[in-house]
Design a protein around this motif. Structure first.
Motif, PDB file in Angstrom:
ATOM      1  N   ALA A  11     -58.945-114.737 -19.351  1.00 50.25           N
ATOM      2  CA  ALA A  11     -59.369-113.319 -19.370  1.00 50.25           C
ATOM      3  C   ALA A  11     -59.292-113.179 -17.924  1.00 50.25           C
ATOM      4  O   ALA A  11     -58.183-112.244 -16.979  1.00 50.25           O
ATOM      5  CB  ALA A  11     -60.303-112.749 -19.955  1.00 50.25           C
ATOM      6  N   LEU A  12     -59.344-113.676 -16.790  1.00 49.25           N
ATOM      7  CA  LEU A  12     -59.601-114.239 -15.605  1.00 49.25           C
ATOM      8  C   LEU A  12     -60.536-112.581 -14.955  1.00 49.25           C
ATOM      9  O   LEU A  12     -59.778-111.821 -13.500  1.00 49.25           O
ATOM     10  CB  LEU A  12     -58.756-113.816 -14.725  1.00 49.25           C
ATOM     11  N   THR A  13     -61.375-111.767 -16.169  1.00 48.13           N
ATOM     12  CA  THR A  13     -61.862-110.485 -14.880  1.00 48.13           C
ATOM     13  C   THR A  13     -63.002-111.028 -14.310  1.00 48.13           C
ATOM     14  O   THR A  13     -63.742-112.357 -14.398  1.00 48.13           O
ATOM     15  CB  THR A  13     -62.853-110.155 -16.329  1.00 48.13           C
ATOM     16  N   THR A  14     -63.466-110.246 -13.191  1.00 45.45           N
ATOM     17  CA  THR A  14     -64.388-110.515 -11.934  1.00 45.45           C
ATOM     18  C   THR A  14     -65.396-110.651 -12.654  1.00 45.45           C
ATOM     19  O   THR A  14     -65.996-109.884 -13.053  1.00 45.45           O
ATOM     20  CB  THR A  14     -63.529-109.469 -10.701  1.00 45.45           C
ATOM     21  N   VAL A  15     -65.877-111.418 -12.470  1.00 42.96           N
ATOM     22  CA  VAL A  15     -68.358-111.421 -12.700  1.00 42.96           C
ATOM     23  C   VAL A  15     -68.588-111.188 -12.104  1.00 42.96           C
ATOM     24  O   VAL A  15     -68.854-111.944 -10.576  1.00 42.96           O
ATOM     25  CB  VAL A  15     -68.978-112.661 -13.561  1.00 42.96           C
ATOM     26  N   ASP A  16     -68.722-109.970 -10.862  1.00 43.68           N
ATOM     27  CA  ASP A  16     -69.557-109.741  -9.168  1.00 43.68           C
ATOM     28  C   ASP A  16     -70.549-110.144  -9.029  1.00 43.68           C
ATOM     29  O   ASP A  16     -70.764-110.688  -9.812  1.00 43.68           O
ATOM     30  CB  ASP A  16     -68.657-108.366  -9.290  1.00 43.68           C
ATOM     31  N   VAL A  17     -70.852-109.994  -7.913  1.00 49.78           N
ATOM     32  CA  VAL A  17     -72.252-110.687  -7.457  1.00 49.78           C
ATOM     33  C   VAL A  17     -73.524-109.958  -7.741  1.00 49.78           C
ATOM     34  O   VAL A  17     -74.316-110.668  -8.244  1.00 49.78           O
ATOM     35  CB  VAL A  17     -72.804-110.592  -5.579  1.00 49.78           C
ATOM     36  N   MET A  18     -73.514-108.613  -8.243  1.00 46.14           N
ATOM     37  CA  MET A  18     -74.289-107.635  -8.449  1.00 46.14           C
ATOM     38  C   MET A  18     -74.871-109.055 -10.310  1.00 46.14           C
ATOM     39  O   MET A  18     -75.918-109.122 -10.374  1.00 46.14           O
ATOM     40  CB  MET A  18     -73.981-106.236  -8.977  1.00 46.14           C
ATOM     41  N   GLU A  19     -74.391-109.218 -11.104  1.00 49.04           N
ATOM     42  CA  GLU A  19     -74.158-109.676 -12.153  1.00 49.04           C
ATOM     43  C   GLU A  19     -74.941-110.679 -12.194  1.00 49.04           C
ATOM     44  O   GLU A  19     -76.070-111.039 -12.657  1.00 49.04           O
ATOM     45  CB  GLU A  19     -72.858-109.640 -12.807  1.00 49.04           C
ATOM     46  N   VAL A  20     -74.044-111.327 -11.121  1.00 48.84           N
ATOM     47  CA  VAL A  20     -74.782-113.084 -10.870  1.00 48.84           C
ATOM     48  C   VAL A  20     -76.457-112.449 -10.697  1.00 48.84           C
ATOM     49  O   VAL A  20     -77.065-113.669 -11.468  1.00 48.84           O
ATOM     50  CB  VAL A  20     -74.321-113.943 -10.103  1.00 48.84           C
ATOM     51  N   SER A  21     -76.597-112.402  -9.434  1.00 47.98           N
ATOM     52  CA  SER A  21     -77.939-111.996  -9.053  1.00 47.98           C
ATOM     53  C   SER A  21     -79.126-111.477  -9.568  1.00 47.98           C
ATOM     54  O   SER A  21     -80.064-111.591  -9.759  1.00 47.98           O
ATOM     55  CB  SER A  21     -77.984-111.111  -8.072  1.00 47.98           C
ATOM     56  N   ALA A  22     -78.295-110.866 -10.709  1.00 51.97           N
ATOM     57  CA  ALA A  22     -78.829-109.861 -11.395  1.00 51.97           C
ATOM     58  C   ALA A  22     -80.155-110.650 -12.293  1.00 51.97           C
ATOM     59  O   ALA A  22     -80.983-110.781 -12.830  1.00 51.97           O
ATOM     60  CB  ALA A  22     -78.752-108.723 -12.394  1.00 51.97           C
ATOM     61  N   LEU A  23     -79.107-111.521 -13.178  1.00 49.87           N
ATOM     62  CA  LEU A  23     -78.844-112.487 -14.142  1.00 49.87           C
ATOM     63  C   LEU A  23     -80.310-113.842 -13.043  1.00 49.87           C
ATOM     64  O   LEU A  23     -80.721-114.328 -13.926  1.00 49.87           O
ATOM     65  CB  LEU A  23     -77.629-113.606 -14.483  1.00 49.87           C
ATOM     66  N   LEU A  24     -79.555-114.127 -12.620  1.00 50.78           N
ATOM     67  CA  LEU A  24     -80.534-115.253 -11.035  1.00 50.78           C
ATOM     68  C   LEU A  24     -82.174-114.724 -10.905  1.00 50.78           C
ATOM     69  O   LEU A  24     -82.897-116.111 -11.855  1.00 50.78           O
ATOM     70  CB  LEU A  24     -79.974-115.715  -9.996  1.00 50.78           C
ATOM     71  N   PHE A  25     -82.580-113.414 -11.161  1.00 47.39           N
ATOM     72  CA  PHE A  25     -83.860-113.413 -10.402  1.00 47.39           C
ATOM     73  C   PHE A  25     -83.982-112.612 -11.485  1.00 47.39           C
ATOM     74  O   PHE A  25     -85.334-111.844 -12.074  1.00 47.39           O
ATOM     75  CB  PHE A  25     -83.923-111.911  -9.695  1.00 47.39           C
ATOM     76  N   GLY A  26     -83.218-112.500 -13.033  1.00 50.28           N
ATOM     77  CA  GLY A  26     -83.586-111.774 -13.994  1.00 50.28           C
ATOM     78  C   GLY A  26     -84.259-112.606 -15.235  1.00 50.28           C
ATOM     79  O   GLY A  26     -85.258-113.527 -14.611  1.00 50.28           O
ATOM     80  N   PRO A  27     -83.358-113.211 -16.611  1.00 52.45           N
ATOM     81  CA  PRO A  27     -83.653-114.415 -16.847  1.00 52.45           C
ATOM     82  C   PRO A  27     -84.017-115.746 -16.244  1.00 52.45           C
ATOM     83  O   PRO A  27     -84.430-116.594 -16.797  1.00 52.45           O
ATOM     84  CB  PRO A  27     -82.542-114.623 -17.759  1.00 52.45           C
ATOM     85  N   TYR A  28     -83.213-116.160 -15.130  1.00 49.20           N
ATOM     86  CA  TYR A  28     -83.294-117.164 -14.474  1.00 49.20           C
ATOM     87  C   TYR A  28     -83.914-117.535 -13.140  1.00 49.20           C
ATOM     88  O   TYR A  28     -83.727-118.639 -12.672  1.00 49.20           O
ATOM     89  CB  TYR A  28     -81.930-117.308 -14.737  1.00 49.20           C
TER      90      TYR A  28
END
Lengths: 102, 160, 616
Positions: free
Chosen positions: B119-136
């Motif tokens: 689909a090429l939808t953008t997963v932006d920095v916010m999402e990645v960061s939230a995940l990175l400092f959340g569950p990961y």
């Protein structure tokens, strides 16, 4: 909307991985070997990004970050080893390092 | 956008081929940086701008600079280029090429069984960061430990 | 009385421990005092217990001390069971044992290993007491094995001589055959009846097993195997004559008075099982009969004073087994007691003779010693009379009871009786052959020697003489133990039979007199007959049993051991090692040290794995 088939992304990753493998297997200069390893690691990272795109989720990117960290640590240690090797044997030929044979 | 992906892919493949064929190590390194940047472009197209930026900064930037430093320390001049050339007879290529093509063929067989449009939808920095400092967050801790260990090991190994 | 029972084995055990822990550093007087004194205390305790028990009128008494171990519902206790049988055994063991210890204190005085000797002897008595007092079969087995161990240690007491060590091993291994059988018997009993407590087990067997049922037969046969081994009966009798390698008091203690009677005790204790298996009981009688006749014939031909007594022991225990076999339980136990008296007396007197004559064992090198060795002569006279069942000596009463019981038995009773009477005839011959040859006739060598018999050696002999003579009048309190099986009816034995039983031993003595005393008949002339010579040789070797076992077991075993010297089973493992080594060498070749080669193999492996994944 315009789109790319998933297999194209994965094929690209596969080609890069295979090329890296060829590099690892053919080169005798240990710096080249390490570079080829980087290519292979990078190819697997690409596969994760493709997967992340497929699921439209950030988990694949997290995994790529991990790989990136791994690659950084690996390069640091590997280059340290290369310097040490060059210091001891004055060569970068990995065939020289064959004392550990059975 | 799609065209960008294919062009970047072609550049990546070609420059990678150049890396493994090159005898001059500095040229090879430049080709490698090119390849990495091309892959970074692919990342961007695939909707991972954060990964693309990191690829450019960390991989093509930091790691490659490390390589460059080491190559400078090893002081490889013209004689190393000749040496590389002498090591790369056609015989050396046969077995690795066959093995790699078999592997690639296998990968292709498996990969082509999937059929899904990205689909090429953008997963932006916010999402990645939230995940990175959340569950990961634990993974981040582990990564930091790994880096620390790499630092200590590299320092120890490269020490005189 | 309950409070005292635990002291019985504790005194000898303490004696053993104190002697072992001081490891021969005590002066000999102290050692003798500890060694004999501990048994003496045990005997006093036993006497008090017996007095109180018999006075109380109870049939039995259980004293639980502690639980030995607890595994699931299997909780064998360390507990003692006292009844008439146990009282009799306990008194015999401590009483006769004490006299033998007392005698040993003088007899062994010159031995450098004085302390070790008493340590073993005390441990032996302790084990024997545990054996007879045990409330469950596991505890009994503990005592049983303890007795076996001590007999090994004592037979090989003079271990510097290789043949003594051989004799000790022979005794140990031979009895081990029986012990194994007994252990399997215990497993069977526990598996089938769920308890090892003797009384519960007997009760359960009685209620659950039919007479002659397979399980009863199997269990009693296996127990019989143990009894046969310990009591030196056919076919495991060969160890006892060789066991005379130990010092003479040991022969008296182990091979006459106590240990060999353990088998008799075991059968008497578990007699209910044997009553459930009449065929096994009959087998018991036949074993006893054949053993007593074989041993009797052999005893006539021996030269060694101790071997004659050893074979007579086998023969007398044969009588006890015969008695057990015909159901005369109390008569057998009675014979066990009287036998303990007169056989201990005979062995101790033999010890005096041997000691006085500087370790001379051959009776034909003695002769005319009755003036020189008066106490030994008197002992031998009385002991042999009792052994030959001379009327109104102790042996007469007990043997008489057994023979009467045999005669009353239906079926083969008459044959058993005849065999027993023949045995009595033989007993008369061999026992008085010994007396006549050693103490009468002309003196041959050893003229100067005086009898070596201090107070500690003479006293036990005199006491035992009294008991050997009059022990037959003792009433043993075992009726309650055997009450439910034994038939109490008036003896319907004709006077003729009685007369025969009295006359036959006398006849034997008479024959012996004619041969060895008045020389009316000449042994030499008899031996001129080639048949007699061969028969003599055959009997002398104990019916060739040793040679037979050597042929049947020892030599095949040695042969197999030689064949398997390189250990066939081990070869399998050696092969494994060899395969591993060869494979290692082959795989080590692939370890070239070439990094690219390794990378190539990893890549190849991945390709192979993926191929497998795709294909499968």
């Amino acid at each position: 909307m315009e789109s790319i088939p998933i297999e194209h992304g994965l094929i690209l990753a596969g080609i890069l991985f295979a090329l890296g493998l060829v590099g690892v297997l053919t080169r005798r200069n240990i710096v080249f070997v390490l570079m080829s390893l980087e290519i292979m690691i990078n190819a697997s990272g690409l596969a994760f990004i493709v997967a992340a795109s497929r699921w439209e989720h950030a988990d694949g990117q997290i995994m790529f970050l991990m790989i990136l960290t791994l690659a950084a640590a690996e390069v640091a240690v590997g280059l340290g080893l290369i310097i040490q090797m060059y210091r001891r044997y004055h060569t970068v030929d990995i065939n020289v390092l064959s004392q550990m044979k059975g | 956008m799609i065209l960008l992906f294919y062009i970047a892919g072609a550049v990546a493949v070609i420059s990678t081929v150049a890396v493994i064929l090159q005898t001059n190590i500095v040229h090879a390194l430049i080709y490698l940086i090119l390849s990495l940047l091309a892959v970074a472009v692919c990342f961007y197209v695939l909707g991972a701008p954060f990964a693309a930026v990191l690829e450019a900064i960390v991989y093509a930037g930091a790691i490659m600079v490390l390589f460059l430093f080491v190559i400078m320390m090893l002081n490889m001049g013209q004689h190393s280029i000749d040496q590389e050339r002498s090591w790369m007879g056609p015989k050396v290529w046969i077995v690795p090429s066959i093995l790699a093509s078999v592997l690639l063929a296998q990968l292709l067989t498996v990969i082509t069984q999937y059929d899904h449009e990205l689909a090429l939808t953008t997963v932006d920095v916010m999402e990645v960061s939230a995940l990175l400092f959340g569950p990961y967050v634990l993974a981040v801790e582990l990564a930091s430990l790994l880096l620390l260990a790499g630092l200590v090991a590299a320092y120890h190994l490269a020490k005189k | 009385m309950q409070d005292l029972i635990w002291l019985l084995p504790t005194y000898p055990l303490l004696g053993f421990l104190s002697l072992v822990l001081t490891s021969g550093n005590l002066p000999k007087k102290v050692v003798g005092a500890i060694g004999a004194g501990s048994i003496g205390l045990s005997f006093l305790t036993a006497a008090v217990i017996a007095y109180q028990f018999l006075g109380s009128g109870e049939t039995h008494l259980v004293v639980e001390m502690w639980t030995w171990m607890a595994v699931g519902n299997f909780t064998p206790g360390f507990s003692f069971y006292l009844d008439g049988l146990a009282v009799v055994m306990m008194l015999i063991i401590t009483g006769v044992g004490f006299l033998i210890h007392l005698y040993s204190a003088g007899f062994m005085l010159d031995d450098p290993s004085y302390s070790r000797f008493f340590a073993y002897m005390n441990l032996f008595v302790a084990s024997m007491l545990v054996l007879v007092l045990a409330d469950n079969l596991l505890l009994l087995y503990l005592g049983w094995e303890g007795v076996g161990l001590c007999s090994y240690l004592l037979i090989g007491f003079w271990y510097e001589k290789p043949e003594n060590g051989y004799a000790a091993r022979k005794a140990f291994i031979t009895t081990r055959v029986g012990d194994t059988s007994m252990a399997i018997g215990l497993f069977l009993l526990f598996a089938e009846l769920g308890t090892l407590n003797i009384q519960e087990m007997l009760h359960a067997a009685e209620t659950q097993w039919a007479v002659g049922s397979g399980l009863a037969v199997a269990a009693s046969l296996l127990l019989l195997g143990g009894a046969v081994g310990k009591s030196a009966q056919l076919p495991l009798q060969t160890w006892l004559p060789d066991a005379m390698a130990g010092p003479t008091p040991i022969s008296a203690l182990i091979h006459a008075a106590t240990m060999v009677t353990a088998g008799v005790y075991l059968v008497a204790r578990t007699h209910v099982l044997f009553e459930l298996a009449p065929n096994v009981q009959l087998l018991l009688a036949w074993i006893g009969l054949i053993t007593l006749l074989m041993a009797g014939f052999t005893a006539m031909t021996q030269h060694d004073i101790k071997r004659i007594l050893a074979y007579s022991t086998i023969s007398q225990i044969g009588y006890m087994f015969l008695g057990l076999g015909v159901g005369a339980w109390s008569a057998s136990v009675f014979h066990l007691m009287t036998h303990a008296f007169f056989k201990a007396l005979l062995f101790l007197a033999a010890g005096t003779v041997i000691h006085s004559l500087h370790h001379e064992h051959s009776i034909f090198k003695m002769g005319g010693k009755r003036k020189q060795l008066p106490i030994a002569f008197a002992s031998f006279m009385i002991g042999s009379l009792a052994l030959a069942a001379f009327p109104f000596t102790s042996g007469y009463f007990s043997k008489d009871e057994i023979l009467i019981a045999a005669l009353e038995m239906e079926g083969p009773g008459m044959i058993l009786w005849l065999g027993g009477v023949l045995g009595a005839f033989l007993t008369g011959i061999y026992s008085f052959r010994l007396v006549f040859v050693v103490f009468f006739g002309e003196s041959k060598g050893h003229h100067e020697e005086k009898e070596v018999a201090g107070l500690s050696m003479a006293t036990p002999l005199i006491i035992l003489m009294v008991f050997a003579l009059f022990g037959g009048w003792i009433q043993i309190p075992v009726d309650a133990v055997f009450s439910h099986g034994e038939v109490h009816e008036e003896h319907h034995i004709s006077n003729l039979m009685h007369a025969i039983m009295i006359v036959v031993p006398l006849l034997g003595i008479g024959v012996s007199y004619l041969f060895f005393m008045s020389k009316t008949f000449s042994v030499e002339k008899l031996m001129a007959n080639p048949l007699a010579t061969r028969l003599h040789g055959f009997w002398f070797s104990g019916w060739g049993m040793d040679a037979l076992y050597s042929f049947l077991f020892v030599r095949p075993f040695v042969f197999l051991a030689q064949v398997n010297k390189n250990d066939l089973i081990d070869a399998v493992y050696a092969l494994l090692v060899e395969i591993t080594r060869v494979a290692h060498v082959m795989i080590a070749r692939t370890q070239t040290g070439q990094l690219r080669w390794y990378a190539l193999s990893i890549g190849g492996g991945v390709v192979l794995l993926i191929t497998l994944g795709v294909v499968l």
